[in-house]
Write a protein that holds these residues in place. Sequence first.
Motif, short mmCIF file in Angstrom:
data_model
loop_
_atom_site.label_atom_id
_atom_site.label_comp_id
_atom_site.label_asym_id
_atom_site.label_seq_id
_atom_site.Cartn_x
_atom_site.Cartn_y
_atom_site.Cartn_z
N VAL A 263 -23.90 0.13 16.84
CA VAL A 263 -23.30 -0.99 17.55
C VAL A 263 -22.12 -0.48 18.36
O VAL A 263 -21.30 0.29 17.87
CB VAL A 263 -22.83 -2.08 16.56
CG1 VAL A 263 -22.06 -3.18 17.29
CG2 VAL A 263 -24.01 -2.65 15.80
N VAL A 264 -22.03 -0.90 19.60
CA VAL A 264 -20.91 -0.55 20.46
C VAL A 264 -19.99 -1.76 20.54
O VAL A 264 -20.39 -2.82 21.02
CB VAL A 264 -21.40 -0.13 21.87
CG1 VAL A 264 -20.21 0.18 22.77
CG2 VAL A 264 -22.35 1.05 21.77
N GLN A 265 -18.78 -1.61 20.03
CA GLN A 265 -17.78 -2.68 20.03
C GLN A 265 -16.49 -2.14 20.66
O GLN A 265 -15.74 -1.43 20.00
CB GLN A 265 -17.48 -3.15 18.60
CG GLN A 265 -18.55 -3.98 17.96
CD GLN A 265 -18.58 -5.40 18.48
OE1 GLN A 265 -17.79 -5.82 19.30
NE2 GLN A 265 -19.56 -6.16 18.01
N PRO A 266 -16.21 -2.44 21.92
CA PRO A 266 -14.97 -1.98 22.52
C PRO A 266 -13.72 -2.43 21.76
O PRO A 266 -12.72 -1.72 21.73
CB PRO A 266 -15.00 -2.57 23.93
CG PRO A 266 -16.45 -2.74 24.22
CD PRO A 266 -17.06 -3.12 22.90
N GLU A 267 -13.78 -3.62 21.14
CA GLU A 267 -12.67 -4.14 20.34
C GLU A 267 -13.22 -4.58 18.98
O GLU A 267 -13.48 -5.75 18.75
CB GLU A 267 -11.98 -5.29 21.06
CG GLU A 267 -11.35 -4.89 22.38
CD GLU A 267 -10.63 -6.05 23.06
OE1 GLU A 267 -9.81 -6.72 22.39
OE2 GLU A 267 -10.92 -6.27 24.25
N SER A 268 -13.40 -3.63 18.08
CA SER A 268 -14.07 -3.90 16.81
C SER A 268 -13.35 -4.97 15.97
O SER A 268 -14.01 -5.66 15.19
CB SER A 268 -14.24 -2.62 16.00
OG SER A 268 -12.98 -2.03 15.75
N ASP A 269 -12.06 -5.13 16.13
CA ASP A 269 -11.34 -6.15 15.37
C ASP A 269 -11.71 -7.57 15.79
O ASP A 269 -11.41 -8.53 15.09
CB ASP A 269 -9.82 -5.95 15.49
CG ASP A 269 -9.32 -6.03 16.92
OD1 ASP A 269 -9.99 -5.51 17.83
OD2 ASP A 269 -8.24 -6.63 17.11
N LYS A 270 -12.40 -7.71 16.91
CA LYS A 270 -12.83 -9.03 17.39
C LYS A 270 -14.34 -9.25 17.21
O LYS A 270 -14.87 -10.29 17.61
CB LYS A 270 -12.46 -9.20 18.86
CG LYS A 270 -10.96 -9.20 19.09
CD LYS A 270 -10.64 -9.40 20.55
CE LYS A 270 -9.13 -9.37 20.77
NZ LYS A 270 -8.80 -9.52 22.19
N ALA A 271 -15.04 -8.31 16.59
CA ALA A 271 -16.51 -8.40 16.46
C ALA A 271 -16.94 -9.66 15.71
O ALA A 271 -18.00 -10.22 16.00
CB ALA A 271 -17.04 -7.16 15.75
N HIS A 272 -16.14 -10.13 14.76
CA HIS A 272 -16.51 -11.31 13.97
C HIS A 272 -16.61 -12.58 14.82
O HIS A 272 -17.20 -13.56 14.41
CB HIS A 272 -15.48 -11.52 12.86
CG HIS A 272 -14.13 -11.95 13.36
ND1 HIS A 272 -13.22 -11.06 13.88
CD2 HIS A 272 -13.57 -13.19 13.46
CE1 HIS A 272 -12.13 -11.72 14.26
NE2 HIS A 272 -12.32 -13.01 14.03
N MET A 273 -16.09 -12.54 16.03
CA MET A 273 -16.07 -13.72 16.89
C MET A 273 -17.40 -13.93 17.61
O MET A 273 -17.61 -15.00 18.20
CB MET A 273 -14.96 -13.58 17.93
CG MET A 273 -13.57 -13.51 17.32
SD MET A 273 -12.28 -13.06 18.51
CE MET A 273 -12.26 -14.54 19.53
N MET A 274 -18.29 -12.95 17.59
CA MET A 274 -19.52 -13.01 18.39
C MET A 274 -20.77 -12.97 17.51
O MET A 274 -20.81 -12.23 16.54
CB MET A 274 -19.54 -11.83 19.36
CG MET A 274 -18.38 -11.86 20.34
SD MET A 274 -18.23 -10.36 21.34
CE MET A 274 -19.83 -10.24 22.09
N PRO A 275 -21.82 -13.72 17.89
CA PRO A 275 -23.09 -13.68 17.14
C PRO A 275 -24.02 -12.57 17.63
O PRO A 275 -25.19 -12.54 17.29
CB PRO A 275 -23.69 -15.06 17.40
CG PRO A 275 -23.21 -15.39 18.78
CD PRO A 275 -21.82 -14.80 18.88
N TYR A 276 -23.51 -11.66 18.46
CA TYR A 276 -24.31 -10.57 19.00
C TYR A 276 -23.41 -9.37 19.25
O TYR A 276 -22.18 -9.48 19.24
CB TYR A 276 -25.03 -10.98 20.29
CG TYR A 276 -24.09 -11.40 21.39
CD1 TYR A 276 -23.57 -10.46 22.29
CD2 TYR A 276 -23.69 -12.72 21.53
CE1 TYR A 276 -22.69 -10.84 23.29
CE2 TYR A 276 -22.82 -13.10 22.52
CZ TYR A 276 -22.32 -12.16 23.40
OH TYR A 276 -21.45 -12.53 24.38
#
Length: 143
Positions: free
Chosen positions: A8-21
């Motif tokens: 998974v590519v997450q530029p801002e991993s601390d905000k990943a919980h905010m998205m369903p994808y």
Amino acid sequence: MSAAHLKVVQPESDKAHMMPYAPAIHIVGACNLMYISGATASPLYHNHPHIDSEHDHSNDIAVQTRNAMETIKSILATVGADWKDVVKVTKYLTDMRDADGMHAAMRPYFGDWRPASTMVCINSLSSPGARVELDMIVAVPAT
């Protein structure tokens, strides 16, 4: 040849919980790609041209989404893949207000896996009464 794994590519991993994808999925290593055609609540195998009686859908977006996901589940199983091998989902809705209900119905299938995703609102789908259609790209493990 090494087996593929998906990152998974997450530029801002601390905000990943905010998205369903996931913003992106990086396929690392060897694999085979499979493109799954759009699935609706209609049976996978049905007549063409369409016969209306084969497309008698519930109006409930959760029921329609589960029916489409069950069709896709059968395709994944046929090639030995599972939901964590899905790298991209395209979701077509006839009413964007159905998005939350669709996501809630999809969640038990994917669990904590979040593939990359696109959602589009369109006027109508190929099957009479269909409110959701899903297509997917899958990184099938190399054998």
